[in-house]
Write a protein that holds these residues in place. Structure first.
Motif, PDB file in Angstrom:
ATOM      1  N   GLY B  18     104.664   4.385  83.644  1.00 27.13           N
ATOM      2  CA  GLY B  18     104.622   5.333  85.075  1.00 27.13           C
ATOM      3  C   GLY B  18     105.475   5.895  85.666  1.00 27.13           C
ATOM      4  O   GLY B  18     105.859   6.739  86.506  1.00 27.13           O
ATOM      5  N   TYR B  19     106.246   5.601  84.886  1.00 26.49           N
ATOM      6  CA  TYR B  19     107.912   5.527  85.853  1.00 26.49           C
ATOM      7  C   TYR B  19     109.227   5.916  85.156  1.00 26.49           C
ATOM      8  O   TYR B  19     109.047   5.987  84.009  1.00 26.49           O
ATOM      9  CB  TYR B  19     108.705   3.683  86.750  1.00 26.49           C
ATOM     10  CG  TYR B  19     107.998   3.341  87.622  1.00 26.49           C
ATOM     11  CD1 TYR B  19     106.461   1.894  87.303  1.00 26.49           C
ATOM     12  CD2 TYR B  19     107.652   3.643  88.914  1.00 26.49           C
ATOM     13  CE1 TYR B  19     106.334   1.929  88.479  1.00 26.49           C
ATOM     14  CE2 TYR B  19     106.642   3.452  89.695  1.00 26.49           C
ATOM     15  CZ  TYR B  19     105.940   2.369  89.861  1.00 26.49           C
ATOM     16  OH  TYR B  19     105.530   2.084  90.994  1.00 26.49           O
ATOM     17  N   ARG B  40     107.364   8.342  93.299  1.00 27.90           N
ATOM     18  CA  ARG B  40     105.788   8.216  92.175  1.00 27.90           C
ATOM     19  C   ARG B  40     105.300   7.099  92.749  1.00 27.90           C
ATOM     20  O   ARG B  40     104.027   7.119  92.728  1.00 27.90           O
ATOM     21  CB  ARG B  40     106.707   7.835  90.786  1.00 27.90           C
ATOM     22  CG  ARG B  40     106.699   9.305  90.388  1.00 27.90           C
ATOM     23  CD  ARG B  40     107.060   9.147  88.977  1.00 27.90           C
ATOM     24  NE  ARG B  40     107.640   9.958  87.939  1.00 27.90           N
ATOM     25  CZ  ARG B  40     108.011  10.358  86.282  1.00 27.90           C
ATOM     26  NH1 ARG B  40     107.626   9.476  85.689  1.00 27.90           N
ATOM     27  NH2 ARG B  40     108.268  11.355  85.809  1.00 27.90           N
ATOM     28  N   TYR B  44     102.253   6.573  94.422  1.00 22.34           N
ATOM     29  CA  TYR B  44     100.703   5.888  93.876  1.00 22.34           C
ATOM     30  C   TYR B  44     100.253   4.502  94.588  1.00 22.34           C
ATOM     31  O   TYR B  44      99.149   4.609  94.310  1.00 22.34           O
ATOM     32  CB  TYR B  44     102.185   4.569  92.820  1.00 22.34           C
ATOM     33  CG  TYR B  44     101.964   5.306  90.946  1.00 22.34           C
ATOM     34  CD1 TYR B  44     101.503   6.629  90.430  1.00 22.34           C
ATOM     35  CD2 TYR B  44     103.004   5.325  90.356  1.00 22.34           C
ATOM     36  CE1 TYR B  44     102.085   6.900  89.719  1.00 22.34           C
ATOM     37  CE2 TYR B  44     104.048   5.442  89.826  1.00 22.34           C
ATOM     38  CZ  TYR B  44     103.334   7.077  88.945  1.00 22.34           C
ATOM     39  OH  TYR B  44     103.404   7.408  87.696  1.00 22.34           O
ATOM     40  N   ASP B  56      99.515  -0.894  90.137  1.00 25.70           N
ATOM     41  CA  ASP B  56      99.904  -1.075  88.726  1.00 25.70           C
ATOM     42  C   ASP B  56      98.978  -0.473  88.370  1.00 25.70           C
ATOM     43  O   ASP B  56      99.401   0.317  87.071  1.00 25.70           O
ATOM     44  CB  ASP B  56     100.469  -2.948  87.873  1.00 25.70           C
ATOM     45  CG  ASP B  56     101.805  -3.023  88.350  1.00 25.70           C
ATOM     46  OD1 ASP B  56     102.503  -2.589  89.327  1.00 25.70           O
ATOM     47  OD2 ASP B  56     101.859  -4.095  88.679  1.00 25.70           O
ATOM     48  N   VAL B  58      97.553   1.760  88.533  1.00 24.92           N
ATOM     49  CA  VAL B  58      98.017   3.735  88.456  1.00 24.92           C
ATOM     50  C   VAL B  58      99.096   4.269  88.229  1.00 24.92           C
ATOM     51  O   VAL B  58      98.751   5.273  87.548  1.00 24.92           O
ATOM     52  CB  VAL B  58      97.924   3.758  90.306  1.00 24.92           C
ATOM     53  CG1 VAL B  58      98.282   5.560  90.740  1.00 24.92           C
ATOM     54  CG2 VAL B  58      96.602   3.413  91.285  1.00 24.92           C
ATOM     55  N   LEU B  61      98.276   3.949  84.596  1.00 28.61           N
ATOM     56  CA  LEU B  61      97.416   5.030  84.265  1.00 28.61           C
ATOM     57  C   LEU B  61      98.261   6.316  84.498  1.00 28.61           C
ATOM     58  O   LEU B  61      98.195   7.301  83.468  1.00 28.61           O
ATOM     59  CB  LEU B  61      96.309   5.536  85.462  1.00 28.61           C
ATOM     60  CG  LEU B  61      95.189   4.409  85.870  1.00 28.61           C
ATOM     61  CD1 LEU B  61      93.836   4.817  86.067  1.00 28.61           C
ATOM     62  CD2 LEU B  61      94.296   4.491  83.619  1.00 28.61           C
ATOM     63  N   ALA B  62      99.052   7.010  85.405  1.00 31.73           N
ATOM     64  CA  ALA B  62      99.916   8.004  85.556  1.00 31.73           C
ATOM     65  C   ALA B  62     100.309   8.291  84.217  1.00 31.73           C
ATOM     66  O   ALA B  62     101.298   9.135  83.274  1.00 31.73           O
ATOM     67  CB  ALA B  62     100.300   7.803  86.689  1.00 31.73           C
ATOM     68  N   LYS B  65      99.401   9.370  80.610  1.00 31.53           N
ATOM     69  CA  LYS B  65      99.150  11.130  81.368  1.00 31.53           C
ATOM     70  C   LYS B  65     100.524  11.818  80.929  1.00 31.53           C
ATOM     71  O   LYS B  65     100.379  12.238  80.354  1.00 31.53           O
ATOM     72  CB  LYS B  65      98.649  11.423  82.696  1.00 31.53           C
ATOM     73  CG  LYS B  65      97.745  12.201  82.742  1.00 31.53           C
ATOM     74  CD  LYS B  65      97.299  13.251  84.423  1.00 31.53           C
ATOM     75  CE  LYS B  65      95.548  12.098  83.629  1.00 31.53           C
ATOM     76  NZ  LYS B  65      95.073  12.678  82.504  1.00 31.53           N
ATOM     77  N   ALA B  66     101.160  11.001  81.744  1.00 32.16           N
ATOM     78  CA  ALA B  66     102.816  11.502  81.760  1.00 32.16           C
ATOM     79  C   ALA B  66     103.278  11.624  80.321  1.00 32.16           C
ATOM     80  O   ALA B  66     103.465  12.492  79.748  1.00 32.16           O
ATOM     81  CB  ALA B  66     103.891  10.759  82.442  1.00 32.16           C
TER      82      ALA B  66
END
Lengths: 878, 86, 45
Positions: B18-19, B40, B44, B56, B58, B61-62, B65-66
């Motif tokens: 997510g990062y 971010r 989050y 973590d 969130v 999940l992000a 999607k990213a």
């Protein structure tokens, strides 16, 4: 007989003839004088005839060299003849021809009585003199005076008898000399040479700055061109640099004016702070102008013997090896022939050694003329110094004024270092010796280039060191620039004056290191032990993909083999203090860190620090397999959260041990946590950390208050595949019921049991958990939408619900299993009575399947209200 | 330098956690990634608190999607850490 | 003999079996919140 012959007439004719002859003679004389004048090279200016001849300025040149010049020449026509000169300068013209032939006084012609006065006579090598000369009946008398010194000489032209009587005050004639010198002599002049006896006695002779004074006496004779002299020292004579010449019969010599020295015996013994030197010279055989000799050096810092051989005009030093002060040894393998003359050239193939350094000269020679010398040649240095292999080479010229030549090249090597230095010597001159050396090379993997400027100024060596390198372990950037003025203190210690070491920003993988500078505002002294002084550090921090370190400021204090360092991170209010000391080649010390825990510090972690205070300290040692740290960690008021899950009131003390890569932790006393809110609060957690290596944590005496009861376990390992039993007791069912998002039943009473837990890295599973009631329980069915809906649908259900409506439970047995992803399967058997149904005995088999994690998560879902509650929590630093 | 430029030039790319990640390390890329990831994380954190899940979760999940929404040609990182272009 | 209705507890307990499965329907807010992050103005993705 004609009229003209009359005696009177003849007399007048003779007078006329005589006057003609006289006139002719006069004219001839005048003509001759003019010719002689023209040839004599005499030029005059400002001639006036007035009761004699006056000449303002004159000079006399021979073969283009001004032999003498002067002003204020007066010759008065009176008797006896009297000449006076204000100023007479006698110049030293090189007279061609056999130079070594002894000066022979010219024969003095008959001269009428004469007086000569010279106001100021200057001759090279002598102080200015006032001279007067008287001559009566061919007996000459010379008298010269300079301040308190005076000398009188007489010469009878007829018999050639001469006398000399002089007394010189040395300090007035030569700057550094002291004492007075009395000279006596008498004898006869025979074909231009002053034969006779001559003696000189020096009283209280000495050297400026030396305490010793000495009386010296010298006797000499000259007969038929043979001369003989003897020098006797009654006391030690002071020499420069603290040396002195011992008393005794130092010298006796004889020789012939034309053939030079024929017999000599010299024994001069000198002693000084470094040792003694004894010079002996003697002739091979009487009458032969050559001989042997020996210079011997002895003492604690001197040693060696140099056999000498001398002839009339050359001194030859046989090959020898001398030890000189500071353990320098000097040697030459071929004889050195030194011309005994005012000027000359000598080849000097020397070889010097100091400790493990050898210096050899190639085609080196020294030329000298009078007092100034000039060396030319090449030098090669090789050997070891302080553990470094050293090679140097230089070629050029050197004299008292300085050094000129090709650049000096110096190569320094050891296991880690390779350095090549070039020092331009185009104009390296005293007294500043200003040099501007460049160096390139490598230290381990670090490239080195730079420049060292040096000069001797205000009585000390000083200059500036500028160097560039790069932290090669960085992938990009990381250039290092050093700019450090320096000076050498009086006791030869290197001092780094205020300067700076700058590290440019650089990249280590994806970690960006921002620039850093190390500055000293006061001089830092380097000596055998290392550096002594303070450095101020300023680092702009570092940036990584998910965390950053803000500005760091600090101070380094170096004390030779020990030092301290303090660092601060102002934004985080964190402080680190470390001490270090070097014993042998292992480095050890103490380190302590105190820091509040703030959210910014936890950017890279999956947890967010909300507050707390960390204090850590320990003793460290640097060994070849990395750092060794033994110390402790203390945490107070720890507050943190993982997003939805929050923890507060954390505290504990841990003992920490770092051995290279391996880190182990253990708690000193229990670690406590006041509250952990996972949706339902877990309070008063307490555990002891037996051992942890950052991967597996083994805990003991675990306790926590949960759901009105408590949880306890003797020992738990996390993570561990094993199912480790945990005892729970006094769990109050009403709090369990409160977990229902949509309450269906109300429960009361306490249950307990045990749950075999499998602790995964980020999950918990239960297998074969058993619960039982610890007291009579009560159950009340709540009229709720879901239950009434079920009742309406089915008569049996209605009957069941009615019977369950109120239940007094005497026996509650439950078995629990929960998978790692949170799915709970509970099978409950309840035996009890329904008091409203006339104590109808009921057996209630109830199975319950729910995802606990989702349940807890739903309990944590913050809607507007609860988030405000969350925000009320103290959040420093946000 | 904007995020899209950086992605376009292949300097940065999306990661499963997510990062944003640095693909080609340059000082500007690292500064940009650090700044974006900091923002971010704050987002989050807000979402985690409002949805009762951990930071973590969130972020993960992000991250998924990213990666799905990354435009073609830009870099994305596989679970075993390899940078590949979409 | 008069019939006597003894209202005494029936000897045989009544057994009730109940199986409950709870499925929390967590509001899918997370997805929505995360989608908002991808809106153009957030410039985070």
């Amino acid at each position: 007989m004609t009229h003209a012959d009359t005696p009177r007439h003849r007399g007048r004719r003779i007078a006329l003839w005589l006057s003609g002859v006289l006139l002719l003679g006069l004219l001839g004389c005048l003509l001759w004088a003019l010719l002689a004048w023209r040839a004599s090279g005499l030029t005059v200016q400002g001639v006036r005839w007035q009761a004699g001849v006056q000449v303002a300025h004159w000079n006399w040149t021979q073969d283009g060299c001004v032999v003498a010049s002067g002003d204020g020449f007066r010759w008065s026509f009176q008797w006896p003849l009297s000449i006076s000169l204000d100023q007479l300068d006698w110049h030293d013209c090189p007279t061609p021809g056999e130079r070594s032939a002894p000066l022979r006084l010219p024969d003095i012609p008959w001269i009428p009585p004469l007086d000569v006065q010279i106001g100021r006579l200057t001759v090279a090598g002598l102080p200015p003199l006032a001279v007067s000369v008287h001559q009566r009946d061919q007996r000459w008398q010379f008298h010269a005076v300079h301040r308190d010194s005076h000398a009188t000489a007489t010469l009878a032209r007829a018999s050639g008898d001469w006398t000399l009587d002089a007394e010189l005050v040395l300090s007035q004639c030569w700057p550094d000399a002291l004492g007075t010198l009395a000279l006596q002599g008498a004898g006869q002049l025979r074909d231009g040479l002053p034969e006779g006896e001559f003696s000189a006695t020096g009283t209280q002779l000495g050297y400026v700055g030396q305490s010793q004074r000495a009386d010296v006496s010298l006797q000499a004779q000259l007969q038929q061109r043979q001369w003989q002299a003897a020098l006797h020292l009654s006391d030690p004579v002071a020499l420069p640099a603290g040396w002195q010449l011992a008393a005794g019969d130092t010298l006796s010599a004889a020789g012939h004016l034309d053939q030079g020295i024929e017999q000599v015996s010299l024994s001069a013994r000198a002693s000084g702070p470094q040792g003694e030197a004894h010079l002996m010279l003697a002739t091979d055989a009487p009458g032969i102008a050559q001989g042997q000799g020996r210079l011997t050096l002895t003492g604690k810092q001197l040693g060696g013997e140099v056999p000498l051989h001398w002839t009339r005009d050359t001194l030859t030093l046989s090959p020898a090896q001398l030890t000189l002060p500071a353990q320098v040894s000097l040697a030459w393998e071929t004889p050195l022939a030194i011309p005994l003359a005012a000027e000359g050239i000598v080849a000097l193939p020397l070889h010097a050694r100091w400790e493990a350094l050898h210096l050899t000269t190639h085609d080196s020679e020294v030329a000298w003329r009078g007092a100034d010398w000039h060396w030319r040649g090449a030098l090669a240095l090789a050997g070891e110094y302080a553990g470094y292999r050293v090679r140097a080479a230089w070629q050029g010229d050197a004299d008292a004024g300085g050094v000129r030549g090709a650049p000096l090249t110096l190569a320094v090597r050891d296991a880690d270092l390779r350095l090549d230095v070039t020092v331009p010597t185009a104009q390296l001159s005293a007294p500043a010796w200003r040099t501007d050396a460049r160096f390139t090379g490598q230290y381990q993997d670090f490239p080195l280039t730079g420049r060292v400027q040096a000069e001797f100024h205000d009585g000390q060596w000083q200059g500036r060191l500028r160097g560039d390198s790069r932290l090669v372990m960085l992938d990009q950037g990381g250039e290092l620039h050093l700019d450090m003025p320096w000076r050498l203190t009086a006791d030869n210690r290197l001092q780094l004056m205020p300067g700076e070491l700058r590290l440019q920003r650089g990249l280590l993988g994806t970690l960006l290191l921002r620039p850093m500078t190390l500055r000293n505002t006061a001089p830092v002294t380097l000596d055998g032990d290392g550096a002594h002084g303070r450095f101020a550090l300023h680092a702009d921090g570092a940036v990584a993909e998910r965390w950053r370190i803000p500005v760091i400021t600090g101070e380094l204090i170096a004390r030779g083999r020990a030092g301290e360092m303090t660092l601060q991170v102002p934004d985080w209010q964190s402080r680190l203090a470390a001490s270090a000391s070097l014993t042998g080649d292992d480095m050890a010390g103490h380190v302590s860190v105190t820091s509040p825990l703030s959210p910014a510090m936890s950017d890279g972690l999956s947890v967010i620090f909300r507050g707390g205070l960390l204090e850590a300290q320990g003793d460290w040692q640097w060994r070849d397999d990395g750092p060794y740290i033994e110390g402790g960690l203390r945490l107070r008021d720890l507050q943190l959260d993982w997003g939805g899950i929050t923890a507060s009131g954390g505290a504990g003390e841990l003992a920490m041990r770092v051995h290279g890569e391996q880190v182990t932790l253990a708690s000193r006393g229990p670690i406590t946590l006041t509250e952990l809110d996972i949706g339902t609060p877990i309070r008063n957690l307490r555990m002891t950390l037996e051992h942890a290596d950052l991967i597996t944590w083994s805990l003991s005496d675990i306790y926590a208050d949960v759901l009105g009861g408590y949880l306890r376990a003797p020992a738990l390992d996390w993570p561990s595949p094993a199912f480790q039993p945990v005892v729970i007791s006094r769990i109050s069912l009403d709090q369990v019921a409160a977990l229902q998002t949509d309450p269906v039943v109300q429960l009361a009473g306490r249950v307990g049991g045990y749950l075999p837990l499998q602790l995964g890295t980020d999950s918990v599973a239960v297998q074969g958990g058993r619960l039982a009631n610890e007291e009579p329980l009560a159950l009340l069915l709540m009229p709720s939408s879901s239950t009434s809906a079920m009742a309406g649908a089915n008569r049996a259900v209605q009957l069941a619900l009615d019977s369950l409506s109120v239940l007094q439970i005497s026996d509650f047995q439950a078995s629990l299993d929960m998978t790692a992803d949170g799915w709970l399967d509970a099978a409950v058997t309840i035996r009890g009575e329904n008091p409203q149904q006339r104590r109808l005995p009921v057996v209630f088999n109830y199975t319950h399947r729910e995802n606990v994690l989702v349940l807890l998560r739903s309990l944590r879902i913050g809607d507007e209200i609860s988030r405000q509650v969350m925000d009320k929590l103290p959040q420093p630093g946000r | 330098m904007s995020l899209d430029d950086a992605k376009g030039q292949g300097l940065v790319g999306e990661q499963p956690n997510g990062y944003l990640g640095v693909v080609k390390a340059t000082p500007e890329a690292v500064e940009l990634v650090a700044d974006i990831n900091n923002k971010r994380r704050e987002a989050y954190e807000r979402i985690a608190r409002e949805n009762g899940i951990t930071l973590d979760q969130v972020a993960t999940l992000a991250g998924q999607k990213a990666i799905e929404r990354s435009s073609a040609g830009t870099y994305v990182r596989t679970p075993d850490g390899q940078w590949v272009t979409k | 003999c008069t019939p006597r209705i003894a209202l005494e507890a029936p000897k045989e307990p009544i057994t009730i079996n109940l199986n409950v499965k709870i499925d929390h329907e967590i509001r899918l807010r997370v997805e929505k919140d995360i989608d908002e992050l991808f809106s153009d103005d957030s410039a985070l993705f």
